[in-house]
Design a protein around this motif. Structure first.
Motif, PDB file in Angstrom:
ATOM      1  N   CYS A 109      -4.037  -0.555 -80.951  1.00 10.37           N
ATOM      2  CA  CYS A 109      -4.328  -0.978 -82.172  1.00 10.37           C
ATOM      3  C   CYS A 109      -4.256  -2.291 -82.618  1.00 10.37           C
ATOM      4  O   CYS A 109      -3.452  -2.623 -83.612  1.00 10.37           O
ATOM      5  N   GLU A 110      -4.877  -2.820 -82.080  1.00 11.42           N
ATOM      6  CA  GLU A 110      -4.824  -4.592 -82.142  1.00 11.42           C
ATOM      7  C   GLU A 110      -5.882  -5.211 -82.358  1.00 11.42           C
ATOM      8  O   GLU A 110      -6.237  -5.896 -83.337  1.00 11.42           O
ATOM      9  N   TRP A 111      -6.843  -5.219 -81.376  1.00  9.32           N
ATOM     10  CA  TRP A 111      -8.142  -5.967 -81.357  1.00  9.32           C
ATOM     11  C   TRP A 111      -9.547  -5.406 -81.699  1.00  9.32           C
ATOM     12  O   TRP A 111      -9.530  -4.245 -81.181  1.00  9.32           O
ATOM     13  N   ASN A 112     -10.088  -5.991 -82.521  1.00 12.53           N
ATOM     14  CA  ASN A 112     -11.394  -5.705 -82.635  1.00 12.53           C
ATOM     15  C   ASN A 112     -12.307  -6.739 -81.995  1.00 12.53           C
ATOM     16  O   ASN A 112     -12.611  -7.817 -82.631  1.00 12.53           O
ATOM     17  N   ASN A 113     -13.063  -6.448 -80.930  1.00  7.83           N
ATOM     18  CA  ASN A 113     -13.998  -7.457 -80.419  1.00  7.83           C
ATOM     19  C   ASN A 113     -14.968  -7.833 -81.408  1.00  7.83           C
ATOM     20  O   ASN A 113     -15.742  -9.083 -81.064  1.00  7.83           O
ATOM     21  N   VAL A 336      -5.944 -21.163 -83.397  1.00  7.11           N
ATOM     22  CA  VAL A 336      -6.583 -20.083 -83.232  1.00  7.11           C
ATOM     23  C   VAL A 336      -5.792 -18.937 -83.452  1.00  7.11           C
ATOM     24  O   VAL A 336      -4.591 -18.710 -83.119  1.00  7.11           O
ATOM     25  N   GLY A 337      -6.186 -18.011 -84.457  1.00  6.96           N
ATOM     26  CA  GLY A 337      -5.601 -16.846 -84.763  1.00  6.96           C
ATOM     27  C   GLY A 337      -6.514 -15.617 -85.133  1.00  6.96           C
ATOM     28  O   GLY A 337      -7.850 -15.781 -84.695  1.00  6.96           O
ATOM     29  N   GLY A 338      -6.136 -14.785 -86.136  1.00  7.83           N
ATOM     30  CA  GLY A 338      -7.207 -13.742 -86.592  1.00  7.83           C
ATOM     31  C   GLY A 338      -7.128 -12.703 -85.758  1.00  7.83           C
ATOM     32  O   GLY A 338      -7.565 -12.475 -84.537  1.00  7.83           O
ATOM     33  N   ILE A 339      -6.591 -11.398 -86.310  1.00  2.00           N
ATOM     34  CA  ILE A 339      -6.748 -10.108 -85.470  1.00  2.00           C
ATOM     35  C   ILE A 339      -6.536  -9.110 -86.549  1.00  2.00           C
ATOM     36  O   ILE A 339      -5.815  -9.256 -87.560  1.00  2.00           O
ATOM     37  N   ILE A 340      -7.143  -7.877 -86.252  1.00  4.54           N
ATOM     38  CA  ILE A 340      -7.353  -6.746 -87.228  1.00  4.54           C
ATOM     39  C   ILE A 340      -6.031  -6.127 -87.502  1.00  4.54           C
ATOM     40  O   ILE A 340      -6.021  -5.553 -88.779  1.00  4.54           O
ATOM     41  N   CYS A 341      -5.009  -6.178 -86.805  1.00  5.37           N
ATOM     42  CA  CYS A 341      -3.835  -5.512 -86.949  1.00  5.37           C
ATOM     43  C   CYS A 341      -2.831  -6.160 -88.018  1.00  5.37           C
ATOM     44  O   CYS A 341      -1.845  -5.519 -88.350  1.00  5.37           O
ATOM     45  N   ASN A 342      -3.036  -7.664 -88.229  1.00 10.43           N
ATOM     46  CA  ASN A 342      -2.035  -7.938 -89.104  1.00 10.43           C
ATOM     47  C   ASN A 342      -2.568  -9.489 -89.548  1.00 10.43           C
ATOM     48  O   ASN A 342      -3.510  -9.695 -89.414  1.00 10.43           O
TER      49      ASN A 342
END
Length: 497
Positions: A109-113, A336-342
């Motif tokens: 439940c972390e990454w959205n490619n 660099v950052g950015g992720i759907i879970c937070n």
């Protein structure tokens, strides 16, 4: 140098000029996130101008009283919902990506490619879509909220409304599409949609001038740095720059140091990835600064020329505002950052200056090569192909990552399997010859450079300027987009159009 394009015409007619006027929430925080998206696209905000023929309305503001929308509540679970974009001039990407899911994960439940953020339904945050609006008569729907299983329409999500001598673009979300590939709808609307009637405004492309796309890759070296050598050799063979982000609180052997040197000599890049790889850089400004300072110290003691101090990759792609304050205080110019879970406020469609903190840029790179994903797709890289195609179709600078091997193989059965997947992807990208392939430092330098472009009204047109800065020497030209044209902008130039 002054380059004047004002004599150019579009279909024999002048493009009308109209300063941007936005109508949305009075809550400054809610509006601020969307406005930061505009800034990151290079739109120069002008909310005090009297001309407002093109407007953007977000969420509930005015739509019930002025435009006759009807209202209800969305009560379905987030997993069942998606946004379905219709065929429309503002929707400039292909049918394969017309569905944006409210919540999508490729790994745990972390990454959205596919890079976009989560659309909430059970909160009042700017990233939520929890009101079931149906547009009034005369509105032109361009996107709907649907049940992703049955296709049933739940409500409207985006629409174009013509009202007198003005035109409105409405989104059923306070943040609009600021965290997704569908942000291109905003760029299309403001820069070229019926400019002959309503006017328009230029923006700065995330992709360099005359390029079809742009890509950068890296491995995040949380451990076992030297095990990335086989992957580096593969990328060298395909003339694709290779980058490394290094966690420094680990034993760095001579073999590791030699690989770092080989990467830099081969045109790659090496940056910091914190010292201890603690979540959110330690959770405070002080802790984040400490992580940066100690990471730089260790990297500097390796005695390898060319390791970069200006840019970093955030551990777990986690960033609170406090941690970014600490990065900035330590002299970091970009991350660099950015992720759907937070941290949704730092998962933004376009690279550029960040919300809430001055003096630093960010770039969201949420595509991760992982064996579990590869196997789930039937030992196929089709998911990665899709992510790359989507980036090309939406003018997005594409970034992806993997990791070196250690006791943890990141889901891959073997190094041979992992190398085979990467080689297949490299061959696929080679089908697109007009792609700028950049190491991570050059990518972030370019994205920082394009964030310095200034666009001002100039009589009945515009003037775009890219200031001189020795830090950005050797980078490709910036593209300024207006109507259906791109204008080349080199350092030190002012382009008038």
């Amino acid at each position: 140098m002054l380059l004047d394009f004002k004599t150019n015409s579009f279909s024999g007619n002048r493009i009308m000029v109209s300063p941007i006027k936005f109508v949305d929430q009075t809550d400054s925080h809610r509006r601020y996130l969307f406005d930061m998206g505009l800034v990151r696209s290079g739109f120069q905000l002008n909310t005090s101008a009297s001309a407002d023929k093109k407007r953007i309305i977000l969420g509930a503001d005015l739509v019930e009283d002025q435009y006759g929308f009807t209202k209800g509540s969305i009560t379905r679970p987030i997993e069942s919902l998606g946004i379905l974009y219709k065929e429309h001039p503002l929707v400039s990407w292909g049918a394969s990506f017309r569905m944006r899911y409210f919540q999508r994960y490729d790994f745990l439940c972390e990454w959205n490619n596919l890079g976009y953020g989560r659309i909430e339904v059970d909160s009042d945050s700017p990233f939520s879509c929890n009101t079931m609006y149906m547009v009034g008569d005369g509105a032109e729907v361009i996107a709907e909220v649907v049940d992703v299983t049955t296709g049933e329409k739940i409500c409207d999500y985006a629409a174009v409304i013509r009202s007198g001598d003005s035109i409105v673009l409405w989104f059923n979300r306070d943040a609009g599409p600021v965290d997704g590939y569908d942000w291109v709808v905003i760029e299309n609307f403001l820069s070229k949609y019926h400019n002959d009637i309503y006017g328009g405004y230029p923006f700065v492309s995330e992709v360099p001038y005359a390029c079809e796309g742009a890509v950068t890759m890296r491995i995040d070296c949380d451990e076992a740095i030297g095990s990335g050598r086989a992957l580096h050799r593969l990328y060298r063979a395909y003339d694709m720059p290779f980058s490394m982000a290094i966690k420094t609180d680990q034993t760095i052997s001579e073999n590791d140091r030699l690989l770092i040197s080989e990467v830099l000599i081969g045109g790659g890049a090496v940056v910091g990835h914190s010292h201890t790889h603690t979540p959110d850089w330690g959770g405070s400004a002080q802790a984040a600064s400490w992580e940066v300072v100690n990471s730089r110290k260790v990297l500097g003691e390796l005695g390898v020329l060319g390791i970069n101090d200006d840019y970093v990759v955030s551990p777990f792609h986690q960033n609170s505002t406090e941690s970014i304050v600490g990065l900035c205080a330590a002299g970091v110019r970009g991350f660099v950052g950015g992720i759907i879970c937070n941290d949704p406020q730092f998962l933004l469609a376009r690279a550029g200056v960040v919300p809430f903190v001055k003096g630093i840029i960010s770039h969201s790179q949420q595509c991760m090569f992982h064996g579990d994903t590869y196997h789930r797709d039937g030992n196929s890289i089709e998911g990665y192909r899709s992510a790359f195609r989507q980036a090309l179709e939406t003018n997005t600078f594409f970034g992806y990552l993997d990791h070196p091997f250690s006791n943890y193989l990141y889901g891959w059965i073997s190094e041979e399997e992992r190398l085979g997947a990467h080689e297949e992807f490299l061959k696929f990208m080679d089908e697109f010859p007009n792609i700028w392939r950049a190491n991570l430092v050059d990518a972030l330098r370019f994205l920082e450079m394009k964030s310095t472009v200034k666009i001002v009204m100039n009589g009945d047109g515009f003037a775009a300027t890219l200031p001189l800065n020795d830090r950005f020497l050797g980078l490709p030209s910036v593209a300024v987009v207006y109507g259906d044209k791109q204008y080349e902008l080199k350092m030190g130039d002012t382009v008038v159009f």
